[in-house]
Design a protein around this motif. Structure first.
Motif, PDB file in Angstrom:
ATOM      1  N   PHE A   1      45.365  -9.896   6.932  1.00  0.00           N
ATOM      2  CA  PHE A   1      45.227  -9.405   8.075  1.00  0.00           C
ATOM      3  C   PHE A   1      45.697 -10.511   9.400  1.00  0.00           C
ATOM      4  O   PHE A   1      46.424 -10.185  10.047  1.00  0.00           O
ATOM      5  CB  PHE A   1      44.041  -8.233   8.100  1.00  0.00           C
ATOM      6  CG  PHE A   1      44.116  -7.624   9.974  1.00  0.00           C
ATOM      7  CD1 PHE A   1      45.523  -6.251   9.843  1.00  0.00           C
ATOM      8  CD2 PHE A   1      43.857  -7.702  10.958  1.00  0.00           C
ATOM      9  CE1 PHE A   1      46.057  -6.194  11.472  1.00  0.00           C
ATOM     10  CE2 PHE A   1      44.031  -7.105  12.113  1.00  0.00           C
ATOM     11  CZ  PHE A   1      45.261  -6.151  12.126  1.00  0.00           C
ATOM     12  N   LEU A   2      44.440 -10.918   9.540  1.00  0.00           N
ATOM     13  CA  LEU A   2      44.645 -12.120  10.401  1.00  0.00           C
ATOM     14  C   LEU A   2      45.791 -13.183  10.115  1.00  0.00           C
ATOM     15  O   LEU A   2      46.083 -13.336  11.755  1.00  0.00           O
ATOM     16  CB  LEU A   2      43.596 -13.383  10.136  1.00  0.00           C
ATOM     17  CG  LEU A   2      43.455 -14.371  11.583  1.00  0.00           C
ATOM     18  CD1 LEU A   2      42.548 -13.551  12.367  1.00  0.00           C
ATOM     19  CD2 LEU A   2      41.789 -15.258  10.395  1.00  0.00           C
ATOM     20  N   ASN A   3      46.161 -13.467   9.186  1.00  0.00           N
ATOM     21  CA  ASN A   3      47.667 -13.983   9.376  1.00  0.00           C
ATOM     22  C   ASN A   3      49.289 -13.936  10.334  1.00  0.00           C
ATOM     23  O   ASN A   3      49.889 -14.078  10.559  1.00  0.00           O
ATOM     24  CB  ASN A   3      48.109 -14.397   7.945  1.00  0.00           C
ATOM     25  CG  ASN A   3      47.015 -15.674   7.057  1.00  0.00           C
ATOM     26  OD1 ASN A   3      46.441 -16.545   8.251  1.00  0.00           O
ATOM     27  ND2 ASN A   3      46.330 -16.314   5.961  1.00  0.00           N
ATOM     28  N   ALA A   4      48.687 -11.982   9.792  1.00  0.00           N
ATOM     29  CA  ALA A   4      50.039 -11.421   9.912  1.00  0.00           C
ATOM     30  C   ALA A   4      49.901 -11.088  12.196  1.00  0.00           C
ATOM     31  O   ALA A   4      51.014 -10.693  12.140  1.00  0.00           O
ATOM     32  CB  ALA A   4      49.797  -9.935   9.133  1.00  0.00           C
ATOM     33  N   VAL A   5      48.739 -11.173  12.016  1.00  0.00           N
ATOM     34  CA  VAL A   5      48.937 -10.763  13.278  1.00  0.00           C
ATOM     35  C   VAL A   5      48.649 -12.509  14.220  1.00  0.00           C
ATOM     36  O   VAL A   5      48.588 -11.968  15.688  1.00  0.00           O
ATOM     37  CB  VAL A   5      47.938  -9.381  13.869  1.00  0.00           C
ATOM     38  CG1 VAL A   5      48.321  -8.282  12.962  1.00  0.00           C
ATOM     39  CG2 VAL A   5      46.201 -10.380  13.316  1.00  0.00           C
ATOM     40  N   LYS A   6      48.370 -13.240  13.865  1.00  0.00           N
ATOM     41  CA  LYS A   6      48.205 -14.485  14.296  1.00  0.00           C
ATOM     42  C   LYS A   6      49.476 -14.820  15.700  1.00  0.00           C
ATOM     43  O   LYS A   6      50.527 -14.514  15.083  1.00  0.00           O
ATOM     44  CB  LYS A   6      48.365 -15.828  13.978  1.00  0.00           C
ATOM     45  CG  LYS A   6      47.113 -16.056  13.289  1.00  0.00           C
ATOM     46  CD  LYS A   6      47.059 -17.285  12.174  1.00  0.00           C
ATOM     47  CE  LYS A   6      45.891 -17.812  11.297  1.00  0.00           C
ATOM     48  NZ  LYS A   6      46.065 -18.688  10.620  1.00  0.00           N
ATOM     49  N   PRO A   7      49.360 -15.353  16.713  1.00  0.00           N
ATOM     50  CA  PRO A   7      50.436 -14.794  17.715  1.00  0.00           C
ATOM     51  C   PRO A   7      51.823 -16.378  17.398  1.00  0.00           C
ATOM     52  O   PRO A   7      50.983 -17.716  16.178  1.00  0.00           O
ATOM     53  CB  PRO A   7      49.542 -15.982  19.034  1.00  0.00           C
ATOM     54  CG  PRO A   7      48.574 -16.181  18.224  1.00  0.00           C
ATOM     55  CD  PRO A   7      48.086 -15.505  17.469  1.00  0.00           C
ATOM     56  N   VAL A   8      52.535 -16.178  17.367  1.00  0.00           N
ATOM     57  CA  VAL A   8      53.988 -17.302  17.591  1.00  0.00           C
ATOM     58  C   VAL A   8      54.478 -17.612  18.706  1.00  0.00           C
ATOM     59  O   VAL A   8      54.064 -16.985  19.838  1.00  0.00           O
ATOM     60  CB  VAL A   8      54.920 -16.453  15.626  1.00  0.00           C
ATOM     61  CG1 VAL A   8      54.195 -16.231  15.287  1.00  0.00           C
ATOM     62  CG2 VAL A   8      55.660 -15.271  17.367  1.00  0.00           C
ATOM     63  N   GLN A   9      55.232 -18.852  18.503  1.00  0.00           N
ATOM     64  CA  GLN A   9      55.640 -18.556  20.015  1.00  0.00           C
ATOM     65  C   GLN A   9      56.274 -18.120  19.719  1.00  0.00           C
ATOM     66  O   GLN A   9      57.694 -17.780  19.586  1.00  0.00           O
ATOM     67  CB  GLN A   9      56.443 -20.160  19.292  1.00  0.00           C
ATOM     68  CG  GLN A   9      56.427 -21.379  20.860  1.00  0.00           C
ATOM     69  CD  GLN A   9      57.319 -22.930  20.523  1.00  0.00           C
ATOM     70  OE1 GLN A   9      57.070 -22.580  18.764  1.00  0.00           O
ATOM     71  NE2 GLN A   9      57.434 -23.282  21.103  1.00  0.00           N
ATOM     72  N   ALA A  10      56.292 -17.759  21.173  1.00  0.00           N
ATOM     73  CA  ALA A  10      57.441 -17.196  22.316  1.00  0.00           C
ATOM     74  C   ALA A  10      58.762 -17.887  22.565  1.00  0.00           C
ATOM     75  O   ALA A  10      59.419 -18.370  21.764  1.00  0.00           O
ATOM     76  CB  ALA A  10      57.189 -16.939  23.477  1.00  0.00           C
ATOM     77  N   ALA A  11      59.882 -16.737  21.411  1.00  0.00           N
ATOM     78  CA  ALA A  11      61.083 -16.541  21.523  1.00  0.00           C
ATOM     79  C   ALA A  11      61.543 -17.449  23.368  1.00  0.00           C
ATOM     80  O   ALA A  11      61.403 -16.990  24.460  1.00  0.00           O
ATOM     81  CB  ALA A  11      62.045 -15.310  21.397  1.00  0.00           C
ATOM     82  N   LYS A  12      62.748 -18.539  23.295  1.00  0.00           N
ATOM     83  CA  LYS A  12      63.164 -19.079  24.236  1.00  0.00           C
ATOM     84  C   LYS A  12      64.260 -18.250  24.433  1.00  0.00           C
ATOM     85  O   LYS A  12      64.778 -17.543  24.114  1.00  0.00           O
ATOM     86  CB  LYS A  12      63.824 -20.290  23.806  1.00  0.00           C
ATOM     87  CG  LYS A  12      62.258 -21.141  23.525  1.00  0.00           C
ATOM     88  CD  LYS A  12      63.478 -23.203  23.509  1.00  0.00           C
ATOM     89  CE  LYS A  12      61.829 -23.667  22.842  1.00  0.00           C
ATOM     90  NZ  LYS A  12      62.420 -25.281  22.802  1.00  0.00           N
ATOM     91  N   PRO A  13      64.467 -17.963  25.731  1.00  0.00           N
ATOM     92  CA  PRO A  13      65.758 -17.379  26.865  1.00  0.00           C
ATOM     93  C   PRO A  13      66.613 -17.766  26.326  1.00  0.00           C
ATOM     94  O   PRO A  13      66.541 -18.562  25.826  1.00  0.00           O
ATOM     95  CB  PRO A  13      64.628 -17.133  28.184  1.00  0.00           C
ATOM     96  CG  PRO A  13      64.422 -18.350  28.802  1.00  0.00           C
ATOM     97  CD  PRO A  13      63.028 -18.667  27.243  1.00  0.00           C
TER      98      PRO A  13
END
Length: 203
Positions: free
Chosen positions: A191-203
């Motif tokens: 669960f922790l690995n599934a909800v870790k933040p990811v790098q935001a997509a560049k516009p």
């Protein structure tokens, strides 16, 4: 990197959470752990009790929720929609109730079942074994790979009082780390690995 003082604060957080419980037969709860200015804090993941009823086995519910979470959308900043706190995510925790047996217990049936289990034999469901202990537990994992387990045992089936909670922590590099394994640890980590933040997509 989670500092040693914060590891100790997480342990205290888990112990304090269990110590504050006064009722038994509570529904499980899933939490994210965040680093606030005042220290680590538990934030409840907003789940309906129906989640636990559907699967029956709480660790299976958490594992399936982790798989489902991988398919859910994220906020524009890369954070997961199941994470309700903006402060840095440093772990996840899962509180549940369980039954335990040990070769040290007073009742001969519990001792015999524990002996058979240690020898690789089959045992009845712990709930059905005379002399087993009912426990409140909370298992946690952190983003450094640390594992935590806190528990408190019900003193008597006739009353709600519980023993003082105890906690174990094993770092990722600890050679004894395999002592904290099983479907609860695995599901919480997934669960922790599934909800870790990811790098935001560049516009």
């Amino acid at each position: 990197m989670i500092s040693l003082p914060n590891v100790q604060k997480i342990q205290s957080l888990l112990v304090g959470h269990l110590a504050a419980r006064t009722n038994w037969d509570e529904a499980p709860e899933l939490f994210t752990i965040h680093q606030l200015d005042a220290g680590p804090a538990l934030m409840r993941v907003p789940l309906s009790n129906e989640v636990w009823a559907v699967y029956g086995h709480p660790p299976t519910a958490v594992a399936n929720l982790a798989a489902f979470a991988l398919q859910l959308p994220r906020h524009p900043n890369g954070s997961h929609i199941l994470v309700v706190e903006d402060a840095p995510l440093i772990g996840a925790a899962f509180r549940y109730e369980a039954y335990a047996i040990s070769e040290d217990y007073d009742h001969p049936a519990a001792r015999e079942a524990a002996r058979r289990r240690a020898a690789g034999g089959s045992t009845p469901r712990f709930e059905s074994i005379p002399g087993r202990l009912e426990q409140r537990c909370i298992t946690a994992v952190d983003t450094d790979g640390g594992r935590y387990m806190a528990s408190a045992s019900r003193i008597s089936e006739q009353g709600p009082d519980a023993s003082e909670p105890t906690v174990t922590y094993l770092a990722f590099s600890d050679p004894r780390r395999d002592r904290l394994t099983g479907n609860v640890v695995d599901a919480t980590n997934r669960f922790l690995n599934a909800v870790k933040p990811v790098q935001a997509a560049k516009p």
